[in-house]
Design a protein around this motif. Structure first.
Motif, PDB file in Angstrom:
ATOM      1  N   ASP A  73      24.664  63.371  69.648  1.00 37.59           N
ATOM      2  CA  ASP A  73      26.462  62.975  69.467  1.00 37.59           C
ATOM      3  C   ASP A  73      26.897  61.431  69.506  1.00 37.59           C
ATOM      4  OD1 ASP A  73      28.855  62.746  70.181  1.00 37.59           O
ATOM      5  OD2 ASP A  73      28.646  62.594  72.671  1.00 37.59           O
ATOM      6  N   ASN A  74      26.723  60.919  68.309  1.00 40.48           N
ATOM      7  CA  ASN A  74      26.992  60.128  67.476  1.00 40.48           C
ATOM      8  C   ASN A  74      28.396  60.105  67.256  1.00 40.48           C
ATOM      9  OD1 ASN A  74      27.148  57.853  65.688  1.00 40.48           O
ATOM     10  ND2 ASN A  74      24.910  58.322  64.983  1.00 40.48           N
ATOM     11  N   LYS A  75      29.589  59.513  67.583  1.00 39.64           N
ATOM     12  CA  LYS A  75      31.115  59.396  67.286  1.00 39.64           C
ATOM     13  C   LYS A  75      31.691  57.974  67.147  1.00 39.64           C
ATOM     14  CE  LYS A  75      30.984  62.298  71.163  1.00 39.64           C
ATOM     15  NZ  LYS A  75      31.243  61.947  73.082  1.00 39.64           N
ATOM     16  N   PRO A  76      31.241  57.477  65.358  1.00 41.31           N
ATOM     17  CA  PRO A  76      32.169  56.440  65.179  1.00 41.31           C
ATOM     18  C   PRO A  76      33.583  57.118  65.683  1.00 41.31           C
ATOM     19  CG  PRO A  76      31.027  57.479  62.925  1.00 41.31           C
ATOM     20  CD  PRO A  76      30.911  59.070  64.709  1.00 41.31           C
ATOM     21  N   LEU A  77      34.469  56.048  66.209  1.00 42.47           N
ATOM     22  CA  LEU A  77      35.438  56.218  66.650  1.00 42.47           C
ATOM     23  C   LEU A  77      36.502  55.565  65.778  1.00 42.47           C
ATOM     24  CD1 LEU A  77      36.267  55.248  70.237  1.00 42.47           C
ATOM     25  CD2 LEU A  77      35.871  57.320  69.469  1.00 42.47           C
TER      26      LEU A  77
ATOM     27  N   ARG B 293      34.953  52.091  62.718  1.00 43.81           N
ATOM     28  CA  ARG B 293      32.730  51.238  62.495  1.00 43.81           C
ATOM     29  C   ARG B 293      33.592  50.240  63.857  1.00 43.81           C
ATOM     30  NH1 ARG B 293      29.152  49.753  58.769  1.00 43.81           N
ATOM     31  NH2 ARG B 293      27.889  47.904  60.738  1.00 43.81           N
ATOM     32  N   ASN B 294      34.169  50.056  64.275  1.00 41.88           N
ATOM     33  CA  ASN B 294      34.309  49.028  65.173  1.00 41.88           C
ATOM     34  C   ASN B 294      33.459  49.507  66.665  1.00 41.88           C
ATOM     35  OD1 ASN B 294      35.490  46.746  63.511  1.00 41.88           O
ATOM     36  ND2 ASN B 294      37.329  47.558  63.555  1.00 41.88           N
ATOM     37  N   GLU B 295      33.332  51.003  67.174  1.00 47.37           N
ATOM     38  CA  GLU B 295      32.656  50.847  67.743  1.00 47.37           C
ATOM     39  C   GLU B 295      32.202  51.878  67.766  1.00 47.37           C
ATOM     40  OE1 GLU B 295      33.563  51.746  72.494  1.00 47.37           O
ATOM     41  OE2 GLU B 295      35.422  52.293  71.264  1.00 47.37           O
ATOM     42  N   ILE B 296      30.680  51.927  67.496  1.00 49.46           N
ATOM     43  CA  ILE B 296      29.482  53.491  67.439  1.00 49.46           C
ATOM     44  C   ILE B 296      29.152  53.469  68.677  1.00 49.46           C
ATOM     45  CG2 ILE B 296      27.932  54.020  65.944  1.00 49.46           C
ATOM     46  CD1 ILE B 296      28.555  51.989  64.030  1.00 49.46           C
ATOM     47  N   ILE B 297      29.250  54.948  69.079  1.00 51.18           N
ATOM     48  CA  ILE B 297      28.630  55.596  70.106  1.00 51.18           C
ATOM     49  C   ILE B 297      27.373  56.361  69.690  1.00 51.18           C
ATOM     50  CG2 ILE B 297      29.109  56.776  72.510  1.00 51.18           C
ATOM     51  CD1 ILE B 297      31.803  56.335  72.386  1.00 51.18           C
TER      52      ILE B 297
ATOM     53  N   ILE C 237      26.130  51.475  72.242  1.00 54.27           N
ATOM     54  CA  ILE C 237      27.373  51.206  71.798  1.00 54.27           C
ATOM     55  C   ILE C 237      27.298  50.385  71.086  1.00 54.27           C
ATOM     56  CG2 ILE C 237      29.626  50.925  72.374  1.00 54.27           C
ATOM     57  CD1 ILE C 237      29.173  51.688  75.176  1.00 54.27           C
ATOM     58  N   SER C 238      28.012  50.433  70.135  1.00 58.28           N
ATOM     59  CA  SER C 238      28.719  49.536  68.817  1.00 58.28           C
ATOM     60  C   SER C 238      29.530  49.136  68.847  1.00 58.28           C
ATOM     61  CB  SER C 238      27.435  49.353  67.680  1.00 58.28           C
ATOM     62  OG  SER C 238      27.582  47.930  66.596  1.00 58.28           O
ATOM     63  N   HIS C 239      29.751  47.670  69.450  1.00 59.13           N
ATOM     64  CA  HIS C 239      31.448  47.206  69.341  1.00 59.13           C
ATOM     65  C   HIS C 239      31.505  45.559  69.133  1.00 59.13           C
ATOM     66  CE1 HIS C 239      34.798  46.366  71.355  1.00 59.13           C
ATOM     67  NE2 HIS C 239      35.147  46.871  72.054  1.00 59.13           N
ATOM     68  N   LYS C 240      32.345  46.040  67.781  1.00 57.13           N
ATOM     69  CA  LYS C 240      33.189  44.415  67.634  1.00 57.13           C
ATOM     70  C   LYS C 240      32.922  43.381  67.854  1.00 57.13           C
ATOM     71  CE  LYS C 240      38.027  44.733  67.570  1.00 57.13           C
ATOM     72  NZ  LYS C 240      38.280  43.846  68.069  1.00 57.13           N
ATOM     73  N   GLY C 241      32.872  43.516  69.187  1.00 55.19           N
ATOM     74  CA  GLY C 241      33.186  42.430  70.441  1.00 55.19           C
ATOM     75  C   GLY C 241      34.367  41.133  70.015  1.00 55.19           C
ATOM     76  N   ASN C 242      34.518  40.328  70.271  1.00 53.31           N
ATOM     77  CA  ASN C 242      35.847  39.184  69.981  1.00 53.31           C
ATOM     78  C   ASN C 242      36.189  39.015  67.908  1.00 53.31           C
ATOM     79  OD1 ASN C 242      36.846  38.519  72.422  1.00 53.31           O
ATOM     80  ND2 ASN C 242      34.504  38.069  73.081  1.00 53.31           N
ATOM     81  N   ARG C 243      35.546  39.757  67.211  1.00 51.47           N
ATOM     82  CA  ARG C 243      35.454  39.664  66.406  1.00 51.47           C
ATOM     83  C   ARG C 243      36.305  40.435  65.804  1.00 51.47           C
ATOM     84  NH1 ARG C 243      30.572  37.369  64.024  1.00 51.47           N
ATOM     85  NH2 ARG C 243      30.130  35.319  65.239  1.00 51.47           N
ATOM     86  N   THR C 244      36.862  40.686  64.459  1.00 53.41           N
ATOM     87  CA  THR C 244      37.887  41.583  63.593  1.00 53.41           C
ATOM     88  C   THR C 244      37.212  42.497  63.373  1.00 53.41           C
ATOM     89  OG1 THR C 244      37.780  40.560  61.579  1.00 53.41           O
ATOM     90  CG2 THR C 244      38.948  39.794  63.449  1.00 53.41           C
TER      91      THR C 244
ATOM     92  N   ILE D 246      24.263  47.459  71.744  1.00 51.87           N
ATOM     93  CA  ILE D 246      23.045  48.393  73.201  1.00 51.87           C
ATOM     94  C   ILE D 246      22.897  48.993  72.744  1.00 51.87           C
ATOM     95  CG2 ILE D 246      22.924  47.272  75.589  1.00 51.87           C
ATOM     96  CD1 ILE D 246      25.890  45.995  76.074  1.00 51.87           C
ATOM     97  N   VAL D 247      21.871  49.165  72.990  1.00 50.37           N
ATOM     98  CA  VAL D 247      20.782  50.612  73.139  1.00 50.37           C
ATOM     99  C   VAL D 247      19.650  50.627  74.565  1.00 50.37           C
ATOM    100  CG1 VAL D 247      19.519  52.415  72.432  1.00 50.37           C
ATOM    101  CG2 VAL D 247      20.920  51.508  70.375  1.00 50.37           C
ATOM    102  N   VAL D 248      20.027  51.509  75.155  1.00 50.93           N
ATOM    103  CA  VAL D 248      18.987  51.703  76.131  1.00 50.93           C
ATOM    104  C   VAL D 248      18.230  52.966  75.946  1.00 50.93           C
ATOM    105  CG1 VAL D 248      19.081  51.797  79.120  1.00 50.93           C
ATOM    106  CG2 VAL D 248      20.105  49.805  77.885  1.00 50.93           C
ATOM    107  N   TYR D 249      17.264  53.271  76.828  1.00 47.96           N
ATOM    108  CA  TYR D 249      16.535  54.479  77.032  1.00 47.96           C
ATOM    109  C   TYR D 249      15.862  54.042  78.536  1.00 47.96           C
ATOM    110  CZ  TYR D 249      12.445  57.682  76.541  1.00 47.96           C
ATOM    111  OH  TYR D 249      11.475  58.497  77.006  1.00 47.96           O
TER     112      TYR D 249
END
Length: 254
Positions: free
Chosen positions: A2-6, A8-12, A21-28, A247-250
């Motif tokens: 299940d790879n859902k790029p909502l 490019r600023n958030e990838i799950i 999750i990859s999140h843009k954080g406090n960047r544009t 962040i990726v957790v196994y």
């Protein structure tokens, strides 16, 4: 997977034992890229943090992770030994490095990316690292293994000039000395044993440069679900970070 790029600023990314999750954080915009994928009997996990102007960092990180994913998917067989898996992982890094350099032209000149990868096969874990993204193996409430950053402050720590605690607040903590696509290209590999109850954590520096080790451990020790761990760590990081956060957790539950 299940790879859902909502966007490019958030990838799950999600599998049954892993979540990211990859999140843009406090960047544009987000120059990180992540991967969580089950291939036959292995889990392939990755975090990349792109560098370069004109949004070239996001090109480099995506290129690195997609090259890694395609190469491992194509070359992996269940009868490969751990040493053979390590060899194809190193080949994937070299291929991604060459591709990035070949495409680093025009406004993408100088682009590069960190890349931290873990391949979990049964009770073994092969880790490769280039740059200052990290992998941690956490057991019984403690970090028992951690990749070593390819960074200026890590050199200072190794030389005894500053402590690991000081490194977190050093004004030059974002300077890396190796990355895919750059002239200086170093890949370190590690072989770790995985036991029931262990947690494998991969992160970009948007997490570990801003959230203390003790706070990371507190979250990991409070939850057994990889998704809960990732979401809680992201929540904490977003209150502190000035960067993208991946962040990726196994989790190998008992």
């Amino acid at each position: 997977m299940d790879n859902k790029p909502l966007n490019r600023n958030e990838i799950i990314c999600e599998e049954d034992k892993a979540y990211g999750i990859s999140h843009k954080g406090n960047r544009t915009h987000n120059e990180d890229y992540i991967l969580v994928k089950k291939i036959k009997d292995i889990y392939l996990l990755a975090v990349a943090d792109g560098i370069g102007g004109h949004n070239a960092g996001e090109v480099a990180s995506k290129m690195a992770v997609e090259t890694l994913e395609n190469f491992i998917t194509e070359r992996y067989r269940e009868d490969l030994s751990i040493e053979e898996i390590k060899e194809i992982l190193e080949e994937a890094y070299n291929l991604a490095h060459r591709k990035i350099r070949e495409n680093a032209i025009g406004d993408k000149e100088g682009m590069g990316t960190t890349l931290t990868t873990a391949i979990v096969k049964g009770d073994r874990c092969i880790v490769a690292n280039c740059g200052d993204s990290r992998a941690y193996l956490i057991r019984d409430g403690s970090i028992i293994h951690r990749t070593k950053d390819h960074s200026y402050v890590q050199v200072l720590v190794d030389s005894g000039f500053i402590s690991e605690k000081d490194a977190m607040y050093h004004p030059m903590k974002n300077i890396i000395i190796s990355a895919l696509g750059l002239e200086d290209f170093i890949v370190d590999t590690y072989l770790w044993d995985i036991k029931k109850g262990d947690t494998l954590l991969l992160s970009s520096d948007g997490l570990h440069d801003y959230v203390k080790k003790e706070d990371i451990l507190k979250v990991v020790n409070s939850y057994s679900d990889p998704k809960k761990i990732v979401e809680k760590l992201l929540y904490i990081a977003l209150e502190k970070t000035e960067d993208n956060v991946s962040i990726v957790v196994y989790r190998e539950n008992p």
